[in-house]
Write a protein that holds these residues in place. Structure first.
Motif, PDB file in Angstrom:
ATOM      1  N   VAL A 246       7.003   6.875 -10.967  1.00 23.65           N
ATOM      2  CA  VAL A 246       7.877   5.717 -10.783  1.00 23.65           C
ATOM      3  C   VAL A 246       7.397   4.598 -11.693  1.00 23.65           C
ATOM      4  N   THR A 247       8.322   4.015 -12.446  1.00 19.42           N
ATOM      5  CA  THR A 247       8.005   2.860 -13.290  1.00 19.42           C
ATOM      6  C   THR A 247       8.406   1.583 -12.573  1.00 19.42           C
ATOM      7  N   ASP A 248       7.415   0.723 -12.309  1.00 13.75           N
ATOM      8  CA  ASP A 248       7.664  -0.575 -11.684  1.00 13.75           C
ATOM      9  C   ASP A 248       7.355  -1.649 -12.718  1.00 13.75           C
ATOM     10  N   ARG A 249       8.396  -2.279 -13.243  1.00  5.16           N
ATOM     11  CA  ARG A 249       8.210  -3.298 -14.280  1.00  5.16           C
ATOM     12  C   ARG A 249       7.512  -4.539 -13.757  1.00  5.16           C
ATOM     13  N   ASN A 250       7.524  -4.729 -12.414  1.00  7.36           N
ATOM     14  CA  ASN A 250       6.920  -5.933 -11.838  1.00  7.36           C
ATOM     15  C   ASN A 250       5.428  -5.765 -11.563  1.00  7.36           C
ATOM     16  N   ASN A 251       4.930  -4.518 -11.611  1.00  3.94           N
ATOM     17  CA  ASN A 251       3.496  -4.256 -11.434  1.00  3.94           C
ATOM     18  C   ASN A 251       2.925  -4.973 -10.208  1.00  3.94           C
ATOM     19  N   ILE A 252       3.535  -4.741  -9.057  1.00  6.08           N
ATOM     20  CA  ILE A 252       3.085  -5.375  -7.819  1.00  6.08           C
ATOM     21  C   ILE A 252       1.697  -4.851  -7.471  1.00  6.08           C
ATOM     22  N   PRO A 253       0.694  -5.719  -7.380  1.00 10.21           N
ATOM     23  CA  PRO A 253      -0.698  -5.265  -7.195  1.00 10.21           C
ATOM     24  C   PRO A 253      -0.913  -4.435  -5.935  1.00 10.21           C
ATOM     25  N   GLU A 254      -0.258  -4.792  -4.833  1.00 10.27           N
ATOM     26  CA  GLU A 254      -0.509  -4.098  -3.577  1.00 10.27           C
ATOM     27  C   GLU A 254       0.078  -2.685  -3.542  1.00 10.27           C
ATOM     28  N   ASN A 255       0.881  -2.354  -4.571  1.00  9.59           N
ATOM     29  CA  ASN A 255       1.420  -0.997  -4.663  1.00  9.59           C
ATOM     30  C   ASN A 255       0.913  -0.256  -5.896  1.00  9.59           C
ATOM     31  N   ALA A 256      -0.102  -0.810  -6.532  1.00 12.37           N
ATOM     32  CA  ALA A 256      -0.559  -0.276  -7.819  1.00 12.37           C
ATOM     33  C   ALA A 256      -1.222   1.093  -7.710  1.00 12.37           C
TER      34      ALA A 256
ATOM     35  N   LEU B 143       4.743  10.597   3.306  1.00 15.87           N
ATOM     36  CA  LEU B 143       4.363   9.417   4.083  1.00 15.87           C
ATOM     37  C   LEU B 143       4.422   8.131   3.268  1.00 15.87           C
ATOM     38  N   ASN B 144       4.679   8.255   1.974  1.00 15.86           N
ATOM     39  CA  ASN B 144       4.633   7.103   1.078  1.00 15.86           C
ATOM     40  C   ASN B 144       6.008   6.748   0.544  1.00 15.86           C
ATOM     41  N   VAL B 145       6.164   5.476   0.147  1.00 14.51           N
ATOM     42  CA  VAL B 145       7.282   5.045  -0.687  1.00 14.51           C
ATOM     43  C   VAL B 145       6.689   4.424  -1.944  1.00 14.51           C
ATOM     44  N   ILE B 146       7.152   4.899  -3.088  1.00 11.32           N
ATOM     45  CA  ILE B 146       6.676   4.392  -4.377  1.00 11.32           C
ATOM     46  C   ILE B 146       7.889   3.793  -5.061  1.00 11.32           C
ATOM     47  N   GLU B 147       7.995   2.457  -5.036  1.00 14.00           N
ATOM     48  CA  GLU B 147       9.219   1.770  -5.435  1.00 14.00           C
ATOM     49  C   GLU B 147       9.145   1.281  -6.871  1.00 14.00           C
TER      50      GLU B 147
ATOM     51  N   GLU C  17       0.836  -1.203   0.000  1.00 16.25           N
ATOM     52  CA  GLU C  17       0.000   0.000   0.000  1.00 16.25           C
ATOM     53  C   GLU C  17       0.874   1.257   0.000  1.00 16.25           C
ATOM     54  N   ASN C  18       2.040   1.123  -0.679  1.00 19.36           N
ATOM     55  CA  ASN C  18       2.980   2.242  -0.829  1.00 19.36           C
ATOM     56  C   ASN C  18       3.512   2.764   0.504  1.00 19.36           C
ATOM     57  N   ARG C  19       3.676   1.853   1.457  1.00 18.07           N
ATOM     58  CA  ARG C  19       4.314   2.186   2.728  1.00 18.07           C
ATOM     59  C   ARG C  19       5.245   1.043   3.113  1.00 18.07           C
ATOM     60  N   GLN C  20       6.300   1.382   3.837  1.00 16.06           N
ATOM     61  CA  GLN C  20       7.259   0.363   4.245  1.00 16.06           C
ATOM     62  C   GLN C  20       6.638  -0.604   5.247  1.00 16.06           C
ATOM     63  N   VAL C  21       6.978  -1.888   5.095  1.00 16.66           N
ATOM     64  CA  VAL C  21       6.559  -2.925   6.036  1.00 16.66           C
ATOM     65  C   VAL C  21       7.786  -3.333   6.842  1.00 16.66           C
ATOM     66  N   PHE C  22       7.726  -3.123   8.159  1.00 17.55           N
ATOM     67  CA  PHE C  22       8.847  -3.444   9.040  1.00 17.55           C
ATOM     68  C   PHE C  22       8.618  -4.797   9.713  1.00 17.55           C
TER      69      PHE C  22
END
Length: 469
Positions: free
Chosen positions: A413-423, A360-364, A200-205
């Motif tokens: 940000v271009t994410d070639r893996n298209n991770i659904p939870e960060n879409a 507050l977000n990270v868009i990887e 969800e575009n946030r870091q998971v610790f």
């Protein structure tokens, strides 16, 4: 009586001959000598290295005044002095002596480390619930002018959220012509809580049940620098990095290192070109900064990692009037491979690639660009003399400037893996805008207070400790 009047006339004539020469503006001048005062620690050669004029040479007057102004700024940007002034002293209508007056900073600064371990203040305040266990503390010693040659020595020992050791020594010039330099660095860190992915575009610790160390990192590097001209620098760095993680990390994220092992080792080679012609490095209002960096990860042993990263920074600062200036900055990052170990992941939200409103977000992803804009108005420009209360001359004058800013940032940000939870935020055009107050104080300290909104309709107040670009 007549003899007395004649004697007084002779004395008066002698006094007049000793008064300063104030000729009209000449067409050209010749520099006879250069004098430097105030450099009790700093060697004269370090200051002379920044000068674009020399003795026994005739200069056009207008050109010469432009050179003096630029040289004064270059000396200040060494960050060795709190004040720099270059004054031409006329000997006659065609010849001048140059007086360079400097006020040195306090060079050896031992300090207590007390800083947040998170990406920024807003991440800690909002996403991490102001958790005081996420604070680093320790001791840091900076010597910014070893031997008076602008050499840097830094040592820090850190406990808290991240335990670490950092040693850095840099020598800007190792040759008589002052063009070639060297630096070496050694770092070690271990952590019990680490980010293992984003959702969800946030870091998971992650912290395991026994609260044992999850990651250890050792890195060392040697850097060669070449300063061919005043504003252009070349850097070549050879480094080695070794990262170990607990097997528990790979259970949570099997692709953390990609190769299935819990240890990542690689050597890297990096080239960087830097053009820096800003009037004040910490908070520029005029000039430009251009930097290009290419890094090859894995140069001797590529089984663990074989990757290329390209970085671009291009900033321009325009002085519109005595009160207004406009700053524009562009950053870009490109990885050639479609996926990287998580320790190398980049994106918007990782320094220096921020879009205001998305702190507050990270868009990887593998490629990104961010373009920033600020229109600033200088509201306050003061300097306080506190020498009556402060016995140390290096801290006797406190500058204080306040700027009002209107900001607009955008990028993607271009994410070639298209991770659904960060879409929600990846592979999309993003922008943020707002207003802020910037405070610039002693020793180039910058504090920023901003309220920003983004194109997702989210708004928040953000606090930062450095200029945005």
């Amino acid at each position: 009586m007549i003899a007395l009047l004649v004697s007084l006339g002779e004395i008066k004539a002698q006094d007049t001959s000793l008064s300063p020469v104030n000729p009209s503006t000449p067409d050209s001048v010749k520099v006879n000598n250069i004098f430097i005062i105030g450099n009790e620690k700093t060697q004269k050669s370090i200051i002379l290295r920044e000068l674009d004029f020399t003795t026994d040479f005739v200069y056009d007057w207008d050109t010469f005044m432009g050179i003096i102004k630029a040289d004064q700024q270059k000396i200040y940007n060494l960050r060795l002095f709190t004040e720099v002034e270059i004054t031409p002293l006329f000997m006659n209508d065609r010849e001048v002596e140059i007086l360079i007056s400097v006020k040195e900073r306090w060079y050896v600064i031992p300090s207590v480390i007390f800083q947040l371990a998170d990406r920024n203040f807003s991440e800690w305040w909002t996403n991490q619930g102001r958790d005081w266990s996420r604070v680093n503390y320790g001791v840091k010693i900076n010597h910014s002018n070893v031997g008076g040659r602008n050499e840097k020595l830094r040592f820090s020992g850190q406990l808290g959220f991240t335990k670490g050791l950092d040693i850095l020594y840099s020598k800007p010039y190792i040759d008589k012509k002052q063009k070639h330099g060297l630096a070496v660095q050694l770092t070690y860190a271990d952590q019990k809580t680490i980010p293992i992915r984003s959702a969800e575009n946030r870091q998971v610790f992650y912290t395991n049940e026994t609260e044992s160390v999850l990651r250890k990192n050792f890195a060392t590097a040697i850097r060669y620098s070449y300063r061919r001209t005043f504003y252009n620098y070349h850097f070549v760095t050879l480094g080695y990095n070794k990262t170990w993680v607990s097997p528990d990390v790979l259970v949570e994220n099997p692709e953390y290192f990609q190769h299935g092992d819990n240890e990542l080792k690689y050597a890297y080679l990096q080239y960087s070109f830097r053009h820096d012609n800003r009037n004040v490095a910490a908070y520029a209002t005029k000039g430009e900064l251009l930097q290009f960096t290419a890094t090859k990860y894995g140069i001797f042993y590529t089984k663990d990692l074989d990757e290329v990263e390209l970085n671009l920074v291009a900033n321009k600062y325009f002085t519109l009037s005595d009160r207004f200036h406009y700053a524009a900055g562009l950053t870009g990052v490109w990885f050639l491979s479609p996926q990287q170990p998580y320790t190398l992941v980049r994106g918007i939200g990782y320094s220096p690639n921020f879009i205001r409103g998305y702190e507050l977000n990270v868009i990887e992803g593998q490629q990104l660009y961010v373009q920033k804009n600020s229109l600033r108005y200088k509201l306050v420009d003061l300097s306080f003399d506190i020498s009556r209360f402060m016995p140390l001359e290096q801290f006797s004058t406190v500058p204080f400037k306040v700027y009002l800013s209107g900001n607009f940032d955008h990028g993607s940000v271009t994410d070639r893996n298209n991770i659904p939870e960060n879409a929600r935020l990846t592979n999309k055009y993003l922008f943020g805008y707002g207003a802020g107050v910037d405070v610039v104080a002693i020793y180039d300290m910058v504090l920023r207070f901003e309220y920003s909104l983004n194109n997702q309709g989210e708004g928040n107040f953000f606090f930062n400790f450095r200029a945005p670009f």
